[in-house]
Scaffold this active site. Structure first.
Site, PDB file in Angstrom:
ATOM      1  NE  ARG A 135       8.891  -2.333   4.448  1.00 35.79           N
ATOM      2  CZ  ARG A 135       8.172  -1.816   4.444  1.00 35.79           C
ATOM      3  NH1 ARG A 135       7.090  -1.561   4.147  1.00 35.79           N
ATOM      4  NH2 ARG A 135       7.513  -2.487   5.905  1.00 35.79           N
ATOM      5  NE  ARG A 194      -0.044  -0.076  12.025  1.00 34.87           N
ATOM      6  CZ  ARG A 194       0.957   0.439  10.889  1.00 34.87           C
ATOM      7  NH1 ARG A 194       0.448   1.842   9.990  1.00 34.87           N
ATOM      8  NH2 ARG A 194       1.166  -0.140  10.162  1.00 34.87           N
ATOM      9  NE  ARG A 201       9.501   0.231   8.186  1.00 40.90           N
ATOM     10  CZ  ARG A 201       8.478  -0.247   7.631  1.00 40.90           C
ATOM     11  NH1 ARG A 201       8.027   0.580   6.821  1.00 40.90           N
ATOM     12  NH2 ARG A 201       7.834  -0.699   8.500  1.00 40.90           N
ATOM     13  CE  LYS A 207      -0.969   0.153   4.965  1.00 37.84           C
ATOM     14  NZ  LYS A 207      -0.229  -1.288   5.366  1.00 37.84           N
ATOM     15  NE  ARG A 249       6.087  -4.028  10.222  1.00 41.49           N
ATOM     16  CZ  ARG A 249       6.612  -4.470   9.365  1.00 41.49           C
ATOM     17  NH1 ARG A 249       7.992  -4.695   9.066  1.00 41.49           N
ATOM     18  NH2 ARG A 249       6.149  -3.322   8.480  1.00 41.49           N
TER      19      ARG A 249
HETATM   20  P1  ADP Z   1       3.437  -1.301   7.942  1.00 41.98           P
HETATM   21  O1  ADP Z   1       2.615  -0.647   7.444  1.00 41.98           O
HETATM   22  O2  ADP Z   1       4.949  -2.132   6.707  1.00 41.98           O
HETATM   23  O3  ADP Z   1       3.519  -1.907   9.025  1.00 41.98           O
HETATM   24  P2  ADP Z   1       4.765   1.336   8.833  1.00 41.98           P
HETATM   25  O4  ADP Z   1       5.631   2.413   8.071  1.00 41.98           O
HETATM   26  O5  ADP Z   1       2.919   2.076   8.153  1.00 41.98           O
HETATM   27  O6  ADP Z   1       4.838  -0.588   8.071  1.00 41.98           O
HETATM   28  O7  ADP Z   1       4.590   1.535  10.279  1.00 41.98           O
HETATM   29  C1  ADP Z   1       5.530   0.610  10.526  1.00 41.98           C
HETATM   30  C2  ADP Z   1       5.288   0.745  12.431  1.00 41.98           C
HETATM   31  O8  ADP Z   1       4.581   2.581  12.903  1.00 41.98           O
HETATM   32  C3  ADP Z   1       4.305  -0.281  13.007  1.00 41.98           C
HETATM   33  O9  ADP Z   1       4.114  -1.434  13.195  1.00 41.98           O
HETATM   34  C4  ADP Z   1       3.775   0.917  14.494  1.00 41.98           C
HETATM   35  O10 ADP Z   1       5.037   1.022  15.295  1.00 41.98           O
HETATM   36  C5  ADP Z   1       3.849   2.043  14.461  1.00 41.98           C
HETATM   37  N1  ADP Z   1       2.517   3.065  13.155  1.00 41.98           N
HETATM   38  C6  ADP Z   1       2.502   3.447  12.426  1.00 41.98           C
HETATM   39  N2  ADP Z   1       0.898   3.647  11.837  1.00 41.98           N
HETATM   40  C7  ADP Z   1       0.864   3.739  13.388  1.00 41.98           C
HETATM   41  C8  ADP Z   1      -0.975   3.410  13.623  1.00 41.98           C
HETATM   42  N3  ADP Z   1      -1.791   4.008  13.095  1.00 41.98           N
HETATM   43  N4  ADP Z   1      -1.009   2.993  15.370  1.00 41.98           N
HETATM   44  C9  ADP Z   1       0.291   2.790  16.117  1.00 41.98           C
HETATM   45  N5  ADP Z   1       1.194   2.442  15.666  1.00 41.98           N
HETATM   46  C10 ADP Z   1       1.266   2.918  14.742  1.00 41.98           C
END
Ligand code: ADP
Ligand code: ZN
Length: 222
Positions: free
Chosen positions: A122, A88, A155, A13, A166
């Site tokens: 990635r 989330r 990362r 996404k 995750r």
């Molecule tokens: P991905 O979607 O590939 O897991 P992201 O870059 O979107 O990676 O998010 C990385 C991390 O940032 C998540 O695993 C979480 O720890 C934190 N995070 C991102 N968005 C949120 C959210 N809306 N609420 C809580 N934690 C978040």
């Protein structure tokens, strides 16, 4: 156009959002990128966030809500935005309703093998956050960002120990949002197992047609 992108970690996404932000001319808001920017500052908050994110846990709702409220009230968001990574969980989704009216929810799907491959391959630019992949979106020069020349890195949460967590967190906390937004009549499903380089134009055409109301469903993009 106030778009929300849903889907498992690794579904692509963020990559699709990077394509569509230019085409639709609306900002791409990635909460992961916002949080990573905070961790780079080396503040005590940043260090705390880094620990949570490395494990693949969710950052607390109060902080996330502040962060998102601040971002979507900035002036570039008036014409719309793509929200990637927020909400989330249901608490975040309910709060978001008080802030803005989301117009479309795009739920991206891919096979498990594809998801694992995308996550473990990635690599991300340290400077501009552009996403590459060692198997599919290969940078022209190894380890260097095509767009800005920044250094590419893996990362910590893209390493195997965090990936499984995750995916578990996604299944438990985020997946219920699919029903939530389906009930609101906002959700469309988009299945893509192909490499972005192969389907880029189809992706753009299909999503535009959907957003313009010319089609009601999006067939698998392949
Ligand atoms: P991905 O979607 O590939 O897991 P992201 O870059 O979107 O990676 O998010 C990385 C991390 O940032 C998540 O695993 C979480 O720890 C934190 N995070 C991102 N968005 C949120 C959210 N809306 N609420 C809580 N934690 C978040
Ligand atoms: Zn870059």
């Amino acid at each position: 156009m106030k778009l929300l992108f849903l889907g498992s970690p690794g579904v692509g996404k963020g990559t699709y959002a990077q394509v569509l932000t230019d085409v639709l001319n609306i900002p791409h808001i990635s909460t992961g990128d916002l949080l990573r920017a905070e961790t780079k500052k080396g503040t005590s908050l940043g260090n705390e966030l880094a620990k949570i994110m490395e494990k693949g846990e969710l950052v607390g709702d109060d902080l996330m809500l502040k962060l998102i409220e601040q971002r979507i009230t900035e002036s570039d968001c008036k014409k719309g935005f793509i929200l990637d990574g927020f909400p989330r969980n249901l608490v975040q989704a309910n709060h978001l309703k008080n802030l803005v009216d989301i117009t479309h929810v795009l739920n991206f799907k891919a096979n498990d093998e594809v998801i694992i491959q995308r996550l473990s391959g990635r690599i991300t630019c340290k400077k501009c956050s552009k996403i590459f992949n060692t198997a599919s979106i290969i940078p022209k020069e190894e380890g260097i960002c095509d767009k800005c020349g920044g250094e590419l890195f893996q990362r910590k949460d893209d390493q195997p120990e965090s990936i499984q967590n995750r995916l578990d967190v996604y299944r438990e906390k985020t997946k219920p949002l699919i029903d939530h937004y389906t009930n609101d009549g906002l959700l469309v499903e988009i299945v893509i197992n192909k490499n972005i380089t192969e389907i880029r134009e189809k992706l753009i055409t299909q999503i535009k047609a959907y957003l313009e109301g010319k089609i009601d469903v999006i067939e698998e993009i392949k």
